[in-house]
Design a protein around this motif. Structure first.
Motif, PDB file in Angstrom:
ATOM      1  N   ILE A 282      14.033  24.462   5.783  1.00 43.90           N
ATOM      2  CA  ILE A 282      14.736  23.849   4.440  1.00 43.90           C
ATOM      3  C   ILE A 282      14.671  25.111   3.689  1.00 43.90           C
ATOM      4  N   PRO A 283      13.557  25.830   3.056  1.00 44.38           N
ATOM      5  CA  PRO A 283      13.655  26.970   2.240  1.00 44.38           C
ATOM      6  C   PRO A 283      15.072  28.342   2.704  1.00 44.38           C
ATOM      7  N   ALA A 284      14.648  28.377   4.156  1.00 44.61           N
ATOM      8  CA  ALA A 284      15.584  29.400   4.707  1.00 44.61           C
ATOM      9  C   ALA A 284      16.976  28.838   4.709  1.00 44.61           C
ATOM     10  N   LEU A 285      17.199  27.455   4.888  1.00 40.30           N
ATOM     11  CA  LEU A 285      18.630  26.803   4.826  1.00 40.30           C
ATOM     12  C   LEU A 285      19.304  27.250   3.439  1.00 40.30           C
ATOM     13  N   ILE A 286      18.327  26.847   2.574  1.00 39.58           N
ATOM     14  CA  ILE A 286      18.600  26.952   0.909  1.00 39.58           C
ATOM     15  C   ILE A 286      19.142  28.275   0.594  1.00 39.58           C
ATOM     16  N   TYR A 287      18.184  29.297   1.063  1.00 41.22           N
ATOM     17  CA  TYR A 287      18.363  30.658   0.706  1.00 41.22           C
ATOM     18  C   TYR A 287      19.742  31.089   1.255  1.00 41.22           C
ATOM     19  N   SER A 288      20.003  30.816   2.452  1.00 42.96           N
ATOM     20  CA  SER A 288      21.274  31.361   3.260  1.00 42.96           C
ATOM     21  C   SER A 288      22.506  30.629   2.282  1.00 42.96           C
ATOM     22  N   ILE A 289      22.420  29.294   1.934  1.00 46.67           N
ATOM     23  CA  ILE A 289      23.567  29.002   1.321  1.00 46.67           C
ATOM     24  C   ILE A 289      23.841  29.566  -0.058  1.00 46.67           C
TER      25      ILE A 289
ATOM     26  N   ILE B 269       1.343  21.201  11.425  1.00 44.94           N
ATOM     27  CA  ILE B 269       2.026  22.521  11.518  1.00 44.94           C
ATOM     28  C   ILE B 269       3.648  22.161  11.467  1.00 44.94           C
ATOM     29  N   PHE B 270       4.229  21.419  12.336  1.00 43.42           N
ATOM     30  CA  PHE B 270       5.577  21.168  12.526  1.00 43.42           C
ATOM     31  C   PHE B 270       6.144  20.620  11.215  1.00 43.42           C
ATOM     32  N   GLN B 271       5.171  19.778  10.293  1.00 43.11           N
ATOM     33  CA  GLN B 271       6.219  19.249   9.096  1.00 43.11           C
ATOM     34  C   GLN B 271       6.228  20.468   8.290  1.00 43.11           C
ATOM     35  N   MET B 272       5.112  21.515   8.293  1.00 45.57           N
ATOM     36  CA  MET B 272       4.955  22.592   7.297  1.00 45.57           C
ATOM     37  C   MET B 272       6.278  23.354   7.622  1.00 45.57           C
ATOM     38  N   LEU B 273       6.418  23.608   8.980  1.00 46.35           N
ATOM     39  CA  LEU B 273       7.575  24.640   9.360  1.00 46.35           C
ATOM     40  C   LEU B 273       8.978  24.070   9.093  1.00 46.35           C
ATOM     41  N   PHE B 274       8.953  22.915   9.204  1.00 47.44           N
ATOM     42  CA  PHE B 274      10.397  22.129   8.888  1.00 47.44           C
ATOM     43  C   PHE B 274      10.658  22.161   7.408  1.00 47.44           C
ATOM     44  N   TYR B 275       9.665  21.407   6.589  1.00 46.21           N
ATOM     45  CA  TYR B 275       9.788  21.095   5.317  1.00 46.21           C
ATOM     46  C   TYR B 275       9.737  22.421   4.485  1.00 46.21           C
ATOM     47  N   LEU B 276       8.909  23.227   4.771  1.00 44.76           N
ATOM     48  CA  LEU B 276       8.643  24.466   4.031  1.00 44.76           C
ATOM     49  C   LEU B 276       9.141  25.805   4.878  1.00 44.76           C
ATOM     50  N   GLY B 277       9.675  25.740   5.670  1.00 47.14           N
ATOM     51  CA  GLY B 277      10.180  26.865   6.514  1.00 47.14           C
ATOM     52  C   GLY B 277      11.687  26.795   6.627  1.00 47.14           C
TER      53      GLY B 277
ATOM     54  N   LEU C 111       8.905  16.542  -0.045  1.00 49.20           N
ATOM     55  CA  LEU C 111       8.599  17.568   0.850  1.00 49.20           C
ATOM     56  C   LEU C 111       9.978  18.213   0.997  1.00 49.20           C
ATOM     57  N   VAL C 112      11.061  17.440   1.060  1.00 46.09           N
ATOM     58  CA  VAL C 112      12.380  18.261   0.991  1.00 46.09           C
ATOM     59  C   VAL C 112      12.906  18.930  -0.374  1.00 46.09           C
ATOM     60  N   PHE C 113      12.412  18.229  -1.424  1.00 47.30           N
ATOM     61  CA  PHE C 113      12.362  18.955  -2.700  1.00 47.30           C
ATOM     62  C   PHE C 113      11.763  20.064  -2.949  1.00 47.30           C
ATOM     63  N   ALA C 114      10.542  19.871  -2.347  1.00 46.66           N
ATOM     64  CA  ALA C 114       9.815  21.217  -2.427  1.00 46.66           C
ATOM     65  C   ALA C 114      10.431  22.341  -1.603  1.00 46.66           C
TER      66      ALA C 114
ATOM     67  N   ALA D 114      13.232  23.801  -3.358  1.00 43.60           N
ATOM     68  CA  ALA D 114      12.678  24.520  -4.776  1.00 43.60           C
ATOM     69  C   ALA D 114      12.262  25.877  -4.348  1.00 43.60           C
ATOM     70  N   PHE D 115      11.506  25.855  -3.295  1.00 41.89           N
ATOM     71  CA  PHE D 115      10.983  27.205  -2.900  1.00 41.89           C
ATOM     72  C   PHE D 115      11.993  28.163  -2.422  1.00 41.89           C
ATOM     73  N   GLY D 116      12.836  27.484  -1.733  1.00 45.25           N
ATOM     74  CA  GLY D 116      14.259  28.400  -1.184  1.00 45.25           C
ATOM     75  C   GLY D 116      14.979  28.882  -2.542  1.00 45.25           C
ATOM     76  N   ALA D 117      15.137  28.162  -3.746  1.00 44.69           N
ATOM     77  CA  ALA D 117      15.789  28.472  -4.811  1.00 44.69           C
ATOM     78  C   ALA D 117      14.972  29.690  -5.503  1.00 44.69           C
ATOM     79  N   SER D 118      13.713  29.658  -5.457  1.00 46.78           N
ATOM     80  CA  SER D 118      12.778  30.533  -5.984  1.00 46.78           C
ATOM     81  C   SER D 118      13.000  32.062  -5.350  1.00 46.78           C
ATOM     82  N   VAL D 119      13.107  32.031  -3.810  1.00 47.79           N
ATOM     83  CA  VAL D 119      13.281  33.322  -3.316  1.00 47.79           C
ATOM     84  C   VAL D 119      14.689  33.789  -3.301  1.00 47.79           C
ATOM     85  N   GLY D 120      15.717  32.683  -3.604  1.00 48.10           N
ATOM     86  CA  GLY D 120      17.223  33.010  -3.920  1.00 48.10           C
ATOM     87  C   GLY D 120      17.312  33.424  -5.037  1.00 48.10           C
ATOM     88  N   THR D 121      16.195  33.816  -6.058  1.00 53.74           N
ATOM     89  CA  THR D 121      16.314  34.393  -7.335  1.00 53.74           C
ATOM     90  C   THR D 121      15.879  35.886  -7.187  1.00 53.74           C
TER      91      THR D 121
END
Length: 505
Positions: free
Chosen positions: A270-277, A260-268, A174-177, A180-187
């Motif tokens: 984390i992607p936002a953090l990766i996108y910002s970095i 819902i909490f797992q979805m918001l953390f792992y797929l919310g 889930l962390v890797f997911a 990856a989603f953050g990297a896709s938005v970061g493109t």
């Protein structure tokens, strides 16, 4: 299909993809299409030249990394130009895209396998993806769309792997997911549609689940993995949405094990953090705008691009033109008097009457793969709708079957993700192009691969023959249109032979 032959098949698909993408990579010693932006931007990071970019910077980082590595390799420098701002070989700013694009058929095949555990479905999905034209073209030049797609697909694959595991291994995937989603938005921002597809299929699974567990809607805020062991056992016996055996179940049936909490953390988060970095190196290079201001400028840029009409750009194509491929676009077009005549680095082509040889790199898909694929998506949508209607007629109320087959889950996954990556473009009024369809069309490839696999596994000889015929037509079409994917020299007659419609030119 045995595991051995499956591996041989997937390796062959990869080698086939790799060979097509690397062959003649530096044939056109110029900047092709949006390489005038992305190749220059990638080089700007190496020369520390500030610039404004209308998209998030990840793909330009990747191109810059490719240029740096390629510049230190002591071969493939027979041709050079200074069009990026430095003296570079075209190979240096294209090779990493070619390598990345070669892996997309493998990732699509991996998703197909995780959806079904059927090797034949996975191999067909990988093969059909390798036989598409627009993915081949986009992989051979320093463009950005390849990175949106591969990171978005990796996000989906990692999510499916997470659903196929428990506890720490699930959290790991889930962390890797999320990354990856953050990297896709970061493109590009439309990488967000891959993430929205993951959320929509999760919501659909919970809706289906809660219909059968309606007396206790609080289950939405807990996951089965957090319950007492005895309760888990009871739920697994009562529910049809948890995996039992690969032959009848898929990881999709474990979606309700994510709360819902797992979805918001792992797929919310984390992607936002990766996108910002991802933005940090760019903002350190160009200090004109801060993080918020640069996003305001990007939004302003896209809002002022103009309407979606040929008056703005000759290749503008609204979203509804993409599925049937009514308006592909030329990335490169040059004419010459003979095959031996060198092509100009820059400049207009010869007049039509003088040109005897045409070099055209056309960003268009494999027509029959796209057309058959859209038919397969519509077929899957029809299957889902017909199942709901039949239940409505029988039970006189809206309901879902107590047992959903693995293929019904696959149909739901493909239809939802196709819609998630296509329908947001309905509201976009700026000029858009056929390459914006790449995020959605990968689910078309999966759909036709699923349909052909069903045909080939059928008891009926006619259906098996249909599956073989569809596969042969897709392969033959790829070979037929390959000269305009690779920019091979064509006579005017052979060029027109491949331009079936005036809107293709």
């Amino acid at each position: 299909m045995t595991k051995k032959w499956f591996r041989i098949g997937m390796v062959s698909v990869f080698i086939f993809s790799l060979a097509l993408r690397f062959w003649g990579l530096e044939r056109f010693n110029t900047l092709v299409f949006d390489e005038v932006y992305f190749a220059k931007f990638g080089n700007n990071y190496l020369t520390h030249t500030p610039f404004f970019n209308a998209h998030p910077p990840l793909s330009q980082y990747m191109i810059g990394i490719g240029i740096w590595i390629g510049s230190h390799i002591p071969f493939w420098h027979d041709t050079v130009n200074g069009l990026t701002g430095s003296l570079r070989s075209p190979w240096t700013y294209r090779w990493l895209n070619a390598l990345t694009g070669s892996f997309i058929p493998l990732v699509v095949g991996a998703i197909a396998y995780q959806l079904s555990y059927r090797r034949s479905f996975a191999l067909l999905a990988g093969l059909f993806t390798a036989c598409d034209g627009i993915f081949l073209v986009e992989s051979r030049y320093a463009l950005s769309n390849i990175y949106i797609v591969i990171f978005g697909l990796l996000g989906h694959w990692f999510l499916l792997l997470a659903l196929d595991n428990q506890n720490r291994r699930r959290s790991f995937w889930l962390v890797f997911a999320g990354i990856a989603f953050g990297a896709s938005v970061g493109t590009k921002w439309n990488g967000l549609w891959f993430l929205s597809g993951a959320y929509l299929i999760w919501i659909a699974a919970w809706v289906i689940h809660l219909i059968h567990y309606f007396p206790n809607p609080k289950l939405f805020f807990t996951s089965f993995s957090l319950k007492e062991p005895q309760t888990i056992s009871q739920d697994l016996e009562a529910s049809t949405y948890s995996p039992s055996s690969p032959s009848s179940q898929t990881p999709l049936q474990s979606l309700t094990q994510l709360n819902i909490f797992q979805m918001l953390f792992y797929l919310g988060i984390i992607p936002a953090l990766i996108y910002s970095i991802i933005w940090i190196p760019h903002l350190q290079l160009d200090k004109t705008y801060g993080f918020i201001a640069v996003h305001q400028q990007i939004l302003k840029f896209h809002l002022h691009l103009g309407g979606n009409s040929p008056n703005v750009h000759p290749y503008c194509a609204a979203w509804y033109k993409w599925p049937l491929m009514t308006r592909p676009m030329a990335y490169y077009y040059e004419t010459a008097k003979s095959i031996t005549e060198p092509l100009p680095v820059m400049g207009p082509p010869l007049p039509a009457s003088a040109g005897k040889v045409i070099y055209d790199v056309h960003a268009m898909g494999n027509p029959f793969l796209w057309w058959f694929g859209v038919a397969a998506i519509l077929f899957l949508l029809g299957v889902l709708v017909s199942q709901a209607v039949i239940l409505w007629v029988k039970e006189k109320r809206f309901s879902v079957p107590k047992t959903l087959s693995a293929d019904t889950w696959i149909a739901l996954y493909l239809v939802i993700n196709y819609a998630a990556n296509l329908l947001p473009w309905v509201e976009v009024t700026r000029c858009v192009f056929i390459y914006h369809y790449m995020c959605a069309v990968v689910f078309v490839f999966l759909a036709i691969a699923w349909f052909v696999d069903q045909c080939l596994r059928s008891y009926y000889q006619q259906l098996r023959a249909l599956g073989v015929t569809i596969t042969f037509i897709i392969l033959a079409a790829f070979i037929f249109w390959m000269p305009i994917y690779l920019g091979l020299p064509l006579s005017p007659h052979d060029y027109k032979l491949r331009m079936w419609f005036n809107s293709w030119i």
